[in-house]
Write a protein that holds these residues in place. Sequence first.
Motif, short mmCIF file in Angstrom:
data_model
loop_
_atom_site.label_atom_id
_atom_site.label_comp_id
_atom_site.label_asym_id
_atom_site.label_seq_id
_atom_site.Cartn_x
_atom_site.Cartn_y
_atom_site.Cartn_z
N MET A 276 0.84 -1.21 0.00
CA MET A 276 0.00 0.00 0.00
C MET A 276 0.87 1.25 0.00
N GLN A 277 1.02 1.86 -1.17
CA GLN A 277 1.81 3.06 -1.34
C GLN A 277 0.92 4.21 -1.79
N ALA A 278 1.51 5.37 -1.97
CA ALA A 278 0.72 6.56 -2.30
C ALA A 278 0.05 6.47 -3.66
N ARG B 101 3.54 3.16 -7.76
CA ARG B 101 4.56 2.94 -6.73
C ARG B 101 4.32 1.63 -6.00
N SER B 102 3.06 1.27 -5.80
CA SER B 102 2.75 0.00 -5.15
C SER B 102 3.24 -1.18 -5.97
N LEU B 103 3.01 -1.13 -7.28
CA LEU B 103 3.44 -2.23 -8.13
C LEU B 103 4.97 -2.33 -8.18
N VAL B 104 5.63 -1.20 -8.27
CA VAL B 104 7.10 -1.21 -8.31
C VAL B 104 7.67 -1.76 -7.01
N GLN B 105 7.15 -1.27 -5.88
CA GLN B 105 7.66 -1.74 -4.59
C GLN B 105 7.33 -3.21 -4.35
N SER B 106 6.18 -3.67 -4.84
CA SER B 106 5.82 -5.08 -4.70
C SER B 106 6.81 -5.97 -5.45
N CYS C 167 1.17 -9.92 -1.68
CA CYS C 167 1.37 -8.84 -2.64
C CYS C 167 0.24 -8.78 -3.66
N ALA C 168 -0.19 -9.95 -4.13
CA ALA C 168 -1.26 -10.00 -5.12
C ALA C 168 -2.57 -9.45 -4.54
N HIS D 217 -5.71 -2.41 -3.77
CA HIS D 217 -5.29 -1.04 -4.05
C HIS D 217 -5.82 -0.56 -5.40
N ILE D 218 -5.87 -1.47 -6.37
CA ILE D 218 -6.31 -1.10 -7.72
C ILE D 218 -7.83 -1.05 -7.83
N LEU D 219 -8.51 -1.98 -7.17
CA LEU D 219 -9.95 -2.11 -7.35
C LEU D 219 -10.77 -1.29 -6.38
#
Length: 405
Positions: free
Chosen positions: A81-83, A87-92, A178-179, A185-187
């Motif tokens: 959970m990022q801003a 960023r969330s996908l990259v950090q994941s 992560c998934a 976060h996306i939905l």
Amino acid sequence: MKEQGNAEGSTEEKPEGHQPSWSTRVAQWWQRAWSYSGHERHTVLLIAKSALAATLSWFVAYDLMHAKSPAFAPFSAVLTMQATVYRSLVQSLRYVGAVVVGVAVQAALGLSAGPTLATFALVAVITLAVGRWAPLGSQGTQVSTAAFFAFSTYVSTSTNDTRLEQLQQIVLLVLVGCAIGAAVHILVVPPMRYRNAEYGIRSLAHTLRDLLGDMAPVLREGAPDEDSTAQWRRRADRTDTLISGARSSLRTAEESIHFNPRSRLPGHRGHTSFQGYAVVLEALVRTLYQMASLTRSLDRWHGEESGYEYLPFLRSYAGFLDALGKCAAVLADLDESRLPSQAKELCRLADEAQQQRQALAEEAVARGLPLTDPSQPYGELVVEATRLMEECNNCCDALRSWAED
């Protein structure tokens, strides 16, 4: 709903006075979170979504998978959970890579050397070194963390088959967490932070407007004293934090549209580029740097020399700063929904500021001030005014071009 509030990370000074009670501050915070989309609402949503993702991850890991170390899944879900979605996908991805590397190092050394203290020390050295690899970024520390947890799991089992199964499960739990975290976060109300760029410009413009507003009245009365010029100089020199925060807000806004389904909705489709924000922001940054130069010039001189009638020149300079302050006030209230009218108003005020700049230059010549004497401040002040005017015109051109796009 229209977003309001300040850019995250902004550090505007608050006036001293009566401090509200703790309960009042909490009530005000929740009122802001309920009333409009800003930092407070973003915080509430992030906490709620993190709790949802963690709960779902625990359910899958503990109730469905019957994992022996189910906490890996909710921990991983919360970490995603990022801003912004990007960023969330990259950090994941970085986090999963760090965990895989850490577990792999532990598995290779554990199977070859056994669960001894020397093996643990070697695992620590290798994973701590690998964790400094630049592509892993802030997730580099997770390499050693994953290896340590994997070693703990490894020594708690008796057979190599069971050990390998447990290590594989750690990686699987991380992937599950992560998934789930990314999906939530996306939905569930994916964050759109494009207004952050607007807030960053506002914070810099507020600072510029306030400084100009404090300087002009003093100059209108004559040469400023040392305390005033020293204070102006300190304020102008302390803008680096605000500038960094504004640039960070712009980057967050740019990131917020990547991989974000909300960016395809009718209300957000126009936000595919932030070039207009970037040009205005950098023009404001250069203006603040010029203000720092101007305050240094004033701080080196306090009108102590005789032989020159400089008071009318300072009054003209005050008029120029007032005109610039009006331009800064437009940017301090920047609103993309009113961009055409604001661009027109800024350009009108910039023309007025240009007239004031010409008036002060003519005043300096009429009074016979030594503009070419490097030991006197007048020529330097005229040059600073010209440079400030150039950046004001740059802001006007950028805003007008942005409104026409």
